[in-house]
Scaffold this motif. Sequence first.
Motif, mmCIF file in Angstrom:
data_model
loop_
_atom_site.group_PDB
_atom_site.id
_atom_site.type_symbol
_atom_site.label_atom_id
_atom_site.label_comp_id
_atom_site.label_asym_id
_atom_site.label_seq_id
_atom_site.Cartn_x
_atom_site.Cartn_y
_atom_site.Cartn_z
ATOM 1 N N ALA A 27 0.826 -1.206 0.000
ATOM 2 C CA ALA A 27 0.000 0.000 0.000
ATOM 3 C C ALA A 27 0.859 1.253 0.000
ATOM 4 C CB ALA A 27 -0.934 -0.008 1.212
ATOM 5 N N ARG A 28 1.938 1.251 0.784
ATOM 6 C CA ARG A 28 2.819 2.415 0.816
ATOM 7 C C ARG A 28 3.499 2.629 -0.526
ATOM 8 N NH1 ARG A 28 3.929 0.370 6.067
ATOM 9 N NH2 ARG A 28 5.704 -0.803 5.259
ATOM 10 N N ARG A 29 3.808 1.518 -1.200
ATOM 11 C CA ARG A 29 4.500 1.630 -2.479
ATOM 12 C C ARG A 29 3.561 2.089 -3.594
ATOM 13 N NH1 ARG A 29 6.260 -3.004 -2.388
ATOM 14 N NH2 ARG A 29 4.888 -4.079 -3.847
ATOM 15 N N LEU A 30 2.320 1.619 -3.581
ATOM 16 C CA LEU A 30 1.375 1.918 -4.657
ATOM 17 C C LEU A 30 0.434 3.064 -4.328
ATOM 18 C CD1 LEU A 30 0.393 -1.707 -5.758
ATOM 19 C CD2 LEU A 30 2.103 -0.180 -6.767
ATOM 20 N N ASP A 31 0.447 3.536 -3.106
ATOM 21 C CA ASP A 31 -0.451 4.617 -2.699
ATOM 22 C C ASP A 31 0.405 5.737 -2.118
ATOM 23 O OD1 ASP A 31 -2.767 5.955 -2.272
ATOM 24 O OD2 ASP A 31 -3.344 4.889 -0.456
ATOM 25 N N PRO A 32 0.885 6.656 -2.957
ATOM 26 C CA PRO A 32 1.814 7.685 -2.487
ATOM 27 C C PRO A 32 1.157 8.637 -1.504
ATOM 28 C CG PRO A 32 1.061 8.187 -4.702
ATOM 29 C CD PRO A 32 0.545 6.806 -4.381
ATOM 30 N N ASP A 33 1.960 9.327 -0.760
ATOM 31 C CA ASP A 33 1.482 10.304 0.208
ATOM 32 C C ASP A 33 0.569 11.308 -0.499
ATOM 33 O OD1 ASP A 33 1.126 12.361 2.060
ATOM 34 O OD2 ASP A 33 3.126 12.111 2.902
ATOM 35 N N ALA A 34 -0.695 11.355 -0.084
ATOM 36 C CA ALA A 34 -1.672 12.214 -0.747
ATOM 37 C C ALA A 34 -1.299 13.685 -0.675
ATOM 38 C CB ALA A 34 -3.056 11.993 -0.128
ATOM 39 N N ARG A 35 -0.553 14.061 0.350
ATOM 40 C CA ARG A 35 -0.162 15.468 0.473
ATOM 41 C C ARG A 35 0.700 15.911 -0.698
ATOM 42 N NH1 ARG A 35 2.065 14.834 6.506
ATOM 43 N NH2 ARG A 35 2.973 13.033 5.409
ATOM 44 N N LEU A 36 1.509 14.998 -1.241
ATOM 45 C CA LEU A 36 2.357 15.351 -2.370
ATOM 46 C C LEU A 36 1.551 15.536 -3.651
ATOM 47 C CD1 LEU A 36 5.368 12.941 -1.746
ATOM 48 C CD2 LEU A 36 5.220 15.388 -1.244
ATOM 49 N N VAL A 84 5.195 18.904 -12.037
ATOM 50 C CA VAL A 84 6.399 18.070 -12.010
ATOM 51 C C VAL A 84 6.393 17.156 -10.788
ATOM 52 C CG1 VAL A 84 8.911 18.116 -11.754
ATOM 53 C CG2 VAL A 84 7.785 19.693 -13.345
ATOM 54 N N ILE A 85 6.033 17.713 -9.631
ATOM 55 C CA ILE A 85 5.980 16.903 -8.409
ATOM 56 C C ILE A 85 4.979 15.772 -8.562
ATOM 57 C CG2 ILE A 85 5.314 16.929 -5.976
ATOM 58 C CD1 ILE A 85 6.418 19.792 -5.853
ATOM 59 N N ALA A 186 -10.403 36.084 -8.029
ATOM 60 C CA ALA A 186 -9.061 35.655 -7.622
ATOM 61 C C ALA A 186 -8.995 35.402 -6.121
ATOM 62 C CB ALA A 186 -8.033 36.709 -8.025
ATOM 63 N N LEU A 187 -9.650 36.254 -5.336
ATOM 64 C CA LEU A 187 -9.650 36.070 -3.885
ATOM 65 C C LEU A 187 -10.371 34.788 -3.498
ATOM 66 C CD1 LEU A 187 -9.039 37.132 -1.048
ATOM 67 C CD2 LEU A 187 -11.214 38.394 -1.152
ATOM 68 N N VAL A 188 -11.520 34.532 -4.111
ATOM 69 C CA VAL A 188 -12.285 33.325 -3.809
ATOM 70 C C VAL A 188 -11.482 32.074 -4.151
ATOM 71 C CG1 VAL A 188 -14.333 31.983 -4.447
ATOM 72 C CG2 VAL A 188 -14.529 34.454 -4.052
ATOM 73 N N ILE A 189 -10.841 32.075 -5.314
ATOM 74 C CA ILE A 189 -10.083 30.893 -5.734
ATOM 75 C C ILE A 189 -8.852 30.707 -4.864
ATOM 76 C CG2 ILE A 189 -8.860 29.807 -7.639
ATOM 77 C CD1 ILE A 189 -11.938 29.973 -7.888
ATOM 78 N N ALA A 190 -8.206 31.808 -4.481
ATOM 79 C CA ALA A 190 -7.016 31.696 -3.635
ATOM 80 C C ALA A 190 -7.356 31.098 -2.281
ATOM 81 C CB ALA A 190 -6.372 33.072 -3.457
ATOM 82 N N VAL A 191 -8.381 31.658 -1.626
ATOM 83 C CA VAL A 191 -8.696 31.244 -0.261
ATOM 84 C C VAL A 191 -9.495 29.937 -0.239
ATOM 85 C CG1 VAL A 191 -9.880 31.890 1.869
ATOM 86 C CG2 VAL A 191 -8.613 33.617 0.569
ATOM 87 N N ALA A 192 -10.646 29.937 -0.915
ATOM 88 C CA ALA A 192 -11.512 28.758 -0.883
ATOM 89 C C ALA A 192 -10.989 27.636 -1.770
ATOM 90 C CB ALA A 192 -12.931 29.141 -1.311
ATOM 91 N N GLY A 193 -10.385 27.995 -2.912
ATOM 92 C CA GLY A 193 -9.852 26.971 -3.805
ATOM 93 C C GLY A 193 -8.542 26.388 -3.308
ATOM 94 N N GLY A 194 -7.550 27.260 -3.127
ATOM 95 C CA GLY A 194 -6.267 26.782 -2.626
ATOM 96 C C GLY A 194 -6.385 26.169 -1.245
ATOM 97 N N GLY A 195 -7.131 26.847 -0.370
ATOM 98 C CA GLY A 195 -7.336 26.289 0.971
ATOM 99 C C GLY A 195 -8.088 24.974 0.941
ATOM 100 N N GLY A 196 -9.076 24.874 0.043
ATOM 101 C CA GLY A 196 -9.831 23.628 -0.071
ATOM 102 C C GLY A 196 -8.974 22.464 -0.525
ATOM 103 N N ILE A 197 -8.049 22.720 -1.438
ATOM 104 C CA ILE A 197 -7.154 21.659 -1.907
ATOM 105 C C ILE A 197 -6.218 21.218 -0.784
ATOM 106 C CG2 ILE A 197 -5.305 21.098 -3.529
ATOM 107 C CD1 ILE A 197 -6.629 23.009 -5.514
ATOM 108 N N LEU A 198 -5.728 22.169 -0.001
ATOM 109 C CA LEU A 198 -4.870 21.816 1.134
ATOM 110 C C LEU A 198 -5.626 20.956 2.145
ATOM 111 C CD1 LEU A 198 -3.050 25.228 1.733
ATOM 112 C CD2 LEU A 198 -2.123 23.185 0.634
#
Length: 212
Positions: A27-36, A84-85, A186-198
């Motif tokens: 599982a560790r080999r085939l399921d990479p760290d989701a944070r990356l 790239v990551i 831009a503000l909505v996407i930065a805060v709610a979008g970027g924050g939501g992905i994190l």
Amino acid sequence: MDLDDDLPPADAAAALRLIQDQRSATARRLDPDARLLYWPWGVAWLVGFGLFFLRFSPDDRELLRLPSWLPLTVLFALLLAAGVIQAVVSTRAYGQVIGDSAQRGRWYGCTWALGSVSIYAGLGRISEYLPDDLAGLVWSATAVGLTGALHMAGGAIWLDRDLFRLGVWISVINLAGVIAGPGWHALVIAVAGGGGILVAGAIARRRQRHRR
């Protein structure tokens, strides 16, 4: 040579532990760290679109004095780094996977590439006829809308509820940002979008740990 190392465990409990250890290693080999897979994109949106809001705020205000070229350059650089990551992490994890899953992944990647190129080519032909603020809104709203739609498609392909829900969230906030208008988008996407992905990356990582 010690032949005892090749013998199976002598009792059921040891055998079960061995199986569980092997499953965890796989599982560790085939399921990479989701944070990356999530966080680089979240940082790119948070910083990139955040700079857009500070430089091109509503009503032609400039909250932070920056060169006009800087927000777009930073956003593209961060998006490229995130891509790239993700490519490196995915190749290491899934490079040896074959069959239907691998085929779905290749086709899904082609969908991202061709869909993005075709849409941006069209936008490039019409944006020059729009005011700068509306041209920026059209570009960003279309890119974010495509991202939300393809996230939902990916969730449907792999039956990944987290990915599908993230796509729904991105689509909803993109609509809200468009309604709010240039600058605010831009503000909505930065805060709610970027924050939501994190947040999505943190949730996915926690579920990975529970599965292991």
